[in-house]
Motif scaffolding. Structure first.
Motif, PDB file in Angstrom:
ATOM      1  N   PRO A  60      42.268 -99.344 -63.914  1.00  0.00           N
ATOM      2  CA  PRO A  60      43.570 -98.673 -63.801  1.00  0.00           C
ATOM      3  C   PRO A  60      43.586 -97.545 -62.764  1.00  0.00           C
ATOM      4  CG  PRO A  60      43.111 -99.124 -66.095  1.00  0.00           C
ATOM      5  CD  PRO A  60      41.844 -99.459 -65.317  1.00  0.00           C
ATOM      6  N   ALA A  61      42.474 -96.896 -62.538  1.00  0.00           N
ATOM      7  CA  ALA A  61      42.425 -95.810 -61.553  1.00  0.00           C
ATOM      8  C   ALA A  61      42.368 -96.321 -60.112  1.00  0.00           C
ATOM      9  CB  ALA A  61      41.209 -94.922 -61.825  1.00  0.00           C
ATOM     10  N   LEU A  62      42.118 -97.610 -59.924  1.00  0.00           N
ATOM     11  CA  LEU A  62      41.965 -98.166 -58.574  1.00  0.00           C
ATOM     12  C   LEU A  62      43.232 -98.842 -58.054  1.00  0.00           C
ATOM     13  CD1 LEU A  62      38.443 -99.804 -58.994  1.00  0.00           C
ATOM     14  CD2 LEU A  62      38.992 -97.573 -58.000  1.00  0.00           C
ATOM     15  N   VAL A  63      44.188 -99.136 -58.941  1.00  0.00           N
ATOM     16  CA  VAL A  63      45.383 -99.892 -58.548  1.00  0.00           C
ATOM     17  C   VAL A  63      46.552 -98.953 -58.274  1.00  0.00           C
ATOM     18  CG1 VAL A  63      44.646-101.916 -59.858  1.00  0.00           C
ATOM     19  CG2 VAL A  63      46.238-100.294 -60.896  1.00  0.00           C
ATOM     20  N   VAL A  64      47.576 -99.505 -57.622  1.00  0.00           N
ATOM     21  CA  VAL A  64      48.778 -98.722 -57.347  1.00  0.00           C
ATOM     22  C   VAL A  64      49.378 -98.238 -58.670  1.00  0.00           C
ATOM     23  CG1 VAL A  64      49.326 -99.766 -55.121  1.00  0.00           C
ATOM     24  CG2 VAL A  64      50.153-100.846 -57.219  1.00  0.00           C
ATOM     25  N   PRO A  65      49.952 -97.045 -58.675  1.00  0.00           N
ATOM     26  CA  PRO A  65      50.442 -96.471 -59.939  1.00  0.00           C
ATOM     27  C   PRO A  65      51.414 -97.351 -60.707  1.00  0.00           C
ATOM     28  CG  PRO A  65      50.371 -94.789 -58.238  1.00  0.00           C
ATOM     29  CD  PRO A  65      50.046 -96.092 -57.559  1.00  0.00           C
ATOM     30  N   TYR A  66      52.258 -98.124 -60.036  1.00  0.00           N
ATOM     31  CA  TYR A  66      53.244 -98.919 -60.770  1.00  0.00           C
ATOM     32  C   TYR A  66      52.628-100.102 -61.506  1.00  0.00           C
ATOM     33  CZ  TYR A  66      53.398-101.901 -56.524  1.00  0.00           C
ATOM     34  OH  TYR A  66      53.081-102.708 -55.461  1.00  0.00           O
ATOM     35  N   LYS A  67      51.346-100.398 -61.290  1.00  0.00           N
ATOM     36  CA  LYS A  67      50.662-101.467 -62.026  1.00  0.00           C
ATOM     37  C   LYS A  67      49.691-100.938 -63.077  1.00  0.00           C
ATOM     38  CE  LYS A  67      50.662-104.970 -58.373  1.00  0.00           C
ATOM     39  NZ  LYS A  67      49.806-105.861 -57.576  1.00  0.00           N
ATOM     40  N   ARG A  68      49.567 -99.640 -63.208  1.00  0.00           N
ATOM     41  CA  ARG A  68      48.534 -99.085 -64.085  1.00  0.00           C
ATOM     42  C   ARG A  68      48.701 -99.471 -65.543  1.00  0.00           C
ATOM     43  NH1 ARG A  68      47.861 -93.500 -60.926  1.00  0.00           N
ATOM     44  NH2 ARG A  68      46.564 -94.388 -59.263  1.00  0.00           N
ATOM     45  N   GLN A  69      49.934 -99.514 -66.054  1.00  0.00           N
ATOM     46  CA  GLN A  69      50.118 -99.861 -67.468  1.00  0.00           C
ATOM     47  C   GLN A  69      49.711-101.310 -67.707  1.00  0.00           C
ATOM     48  OE1 GLN A  69      52.672 -99.865 -65.351  1.00  0.00           O
ATOM     49  NE2 GLN A  69      53.990-101.560 -65.911  1.00  0.00           N
ATOM     50  N   VAL A  70      49.894-102.179 -66.717  1.00  0.00           N
ATOM     51  CA  VAL A  70      49.458-103.574 -66.832  1.00  0.00           C
ATOM     52  C   VAL A  70      47.933-103.621 -66.912  1.00  0.00           C
ATOM     53  CG1 VAL A  70      49.334-105.791 -65.631  1.00  0.00           C
ATOM     54  CG2 VAL A  70      51.490-104.513 -65.691  1.00  0.00           C
ATOM     55  N   TYR A  71      47.275-102.903 -66.023  1.00  0.00           N
ATOM     56  CA  TYR A  71      45.821-102.910 -66.004  1.00  0.00           C
ATOM     57  C   TYR A  71      45.234-102.267 -67.265  1.00  0.00           C
ATOM     58  CZ  TYR A  71      45.185-105.120 -61.504  1.00  0.00           C
ATOM     59  OH  TYR A  71      45.145-106.052 -60.491  1.00  0.00           O
ATOM     60  N   ALA A  72      45.904-101.275 -67.807  1.00  0.00           N
ATOM     61  CA  ALA A  72      45.457-100.690 -69.073  1.00  0.00           C
ATOM     62  C   ALA A  72      45.531-101.734 -70.193  1.00  0.00           C
ATOM     63  CB  ALA A  72      46.285 -99.462 -69.414  1.00  0.00           C
ATOM     64  N   ALA A  73      46.583-102.547 -70.201  1.00  0.00           N
ATOM     65  CA  ALA A  73      46.702-103.614 -71.206  1.00  0.00           C
ATOM     66  C   ALA A  73      45.602-104.655 -71.021  1.00  0.00           C
ATOM     67  CB  ALA A  73      48.079-104.274 -71.125  1.00  0.00           C
ATOM     68  N   VAL A  74      45.269-104.974 -69.781  1.00  0.00           N
ATOM     69  CA  VAL A  74      44.192-105.925 -69.495  1.00  0.00           C
ATOM     70  C   VAL A  74      42.849-105.356 -69.968  1.00  0.00           C
ATOM     71  CG1 VAL A  74      42.911-107.086 -67.648  1.00  0.00           C
ATOM     72  CG2 VAL A  74      45.421-107.067 -67.615  1.00  0.00           C
ATOM     73  N   VAL A  75      42.609-104.078 -69.701  1.00  0.00           N
ATOM     74  CA  VAL A  75      41.371-103.435 -70.158  1.00  0.00           C
ATOM     75  C   VAL A  75      41.279-103.512 -71.678  1.00  0.00           C
ATOM     76  CG1 VAL A  75      40.173-101.214 -70.355  1.00  0.00           C
ATOM     77  CG2 VAL A  75      41.108-101.931 -68.143  1.00  0.00           C
ATOM     78  N   ASP A  76      42.356-103.169 -72.359  1.00  0.00           N
ATOM     79  CA  ASP A  76      42.342-103.218 -73.834  1.00  0.00           C
ATOM     80  C   ASP A  76      42.137-104.644 -74.347  1.00  0.00           C
ATOM     81  OD1 ASP A  76      42.794-100.495 -73.977  1.00  0.00           O
ATOM     82  OD2 ASP A  76      44.938-100.683 -74.407  1.00  0.00           O
ATOM     83  N   GLY A  77      42.829-105.593 -73.751  1.00  0.00           N
ATOM     84  CA  GLY A  77      42.775-106.965 -74.244  1.00  0.00           C
ATOM     85  C   GLY A  77      41.493-107.704 -73.954  1.00  0.00           C
ATOM     86  N   PHE A  78      40.842-107.346 -72.843  1.00  0.00           N
ATOM     87  CA  PHE A  78      39.657-108.102 -72.415  1.00  0.00           C
ATOM     88  C   PHE A  78      38.360-107.293 -72.490  1.00  0.00           C
ATOM     89  CE2 PHE A  78      42.545-110.800 -69.437  1.00  0.00           C
ATOM     90  CZ  PHE A  78      42.937-111.585 -70.501  1.00  0.00           C
ATOM     91  N   ALA A  79      38.374-106.155 -73.129  1.00  0.00           N
ATOM     92  CA  ALA A  79      37.175-105.310 -73.202  1.00  0.00           C
ATOM     93  C   ALA A  79      35.976-106.050 -73.793  1.00  0.00           C
ATOM     94  CB  ALA A  79      37.469-104.043 -74.012  1.00  0.00           C
TER      95      ALA A  79
END
Length: 181
Positions: free
Chosen positions: A144-163
């Motif tokens: 989430p810290a590496l992607v454009v800000p408007y995609k961060r909530q998506v990447y946070a969901a991916v991190v949670d779902g695929f941890a």
């Protein structure tokens, strides 16, 4: 018809994990109309639009191949719900993506079963210009810290779902998560 009343573009995202539990990220070369990148936030996982009626896992495998050349991948799972993001304000020339307000993504996790030499960003399989100029394996949690800000909530969901697929021991204990829609 851009704005709050516009629809989201149907899209898939791919988290490709290697044997060490790291995920493939690639550095975007440039903007694609309203899908802009910001300096310092050029990294993302493979993603792309779906064709009408296309099976979503098939679309994910197609996009993975088109953007990275990878075919050696085993399905691990899928996020249970799509996640969406809106484009940031865009004032450029008319663009093919401009009819949508953003993208609604279904995310898939795959385990990479090939050698790193299979990854090829410089020869896109579509005949179109390459979208990326570099790639690396990265820890899922930092994405989430590496992607454009408007995609961060998506990447946070991916991190949670695929941890559960991340980390050095995850590949030794893969569990197949049933896809659900």
């Amino acid at each position: 018809m851009r704005g709050a009343d516009a629809a989201y573009r149907s899209n898939v995202g791919i988290a490709l994990f290697n044997a060490q539990g790291l995920v493939l990220i690639a550095r975007r070369i440039g903007d694609d109309g309203p899908e802009v990148i910001y300096p310092g936030f050029e990294w993302q996982m493979p993603q792309g639009g779906t064709d009408p009626g296309e099976d979503l896992e098939t679309a994910a495998r197609r996009e993975l191949y088109e953007e990275t050349g990878v075919t050696s991948a085993r399905l691990l799972g899928q996020l249970h719900q799509p996640v969406a993001y809106d484009w940031p304000p865009y004032h450029g020339p008319p663009h093919r993506l401009g009819r949508w307000r953003g993208q609604s993504q279904v995310w898939f996790a795959f385990r990479f079963a090939g050698a790193d030499s299979e990854i090829d960003l410089t020869s896109p399989q579509t005949g179109e210009a390459a979208e990326f100029d570099a790639w690396r394996w990265e820890r899922l949690a930092v994405l989430p810290a590496l992607v454009v800000p408007y995609k961060r909530q998506v990447y946070a969901a991916v991190v949670d779902g695929f941890a559960g697929f991340a980390g050095p021991s995850a590949a030794n204990h893969d569990r197949i998560v049933p896809a659900s829609g």
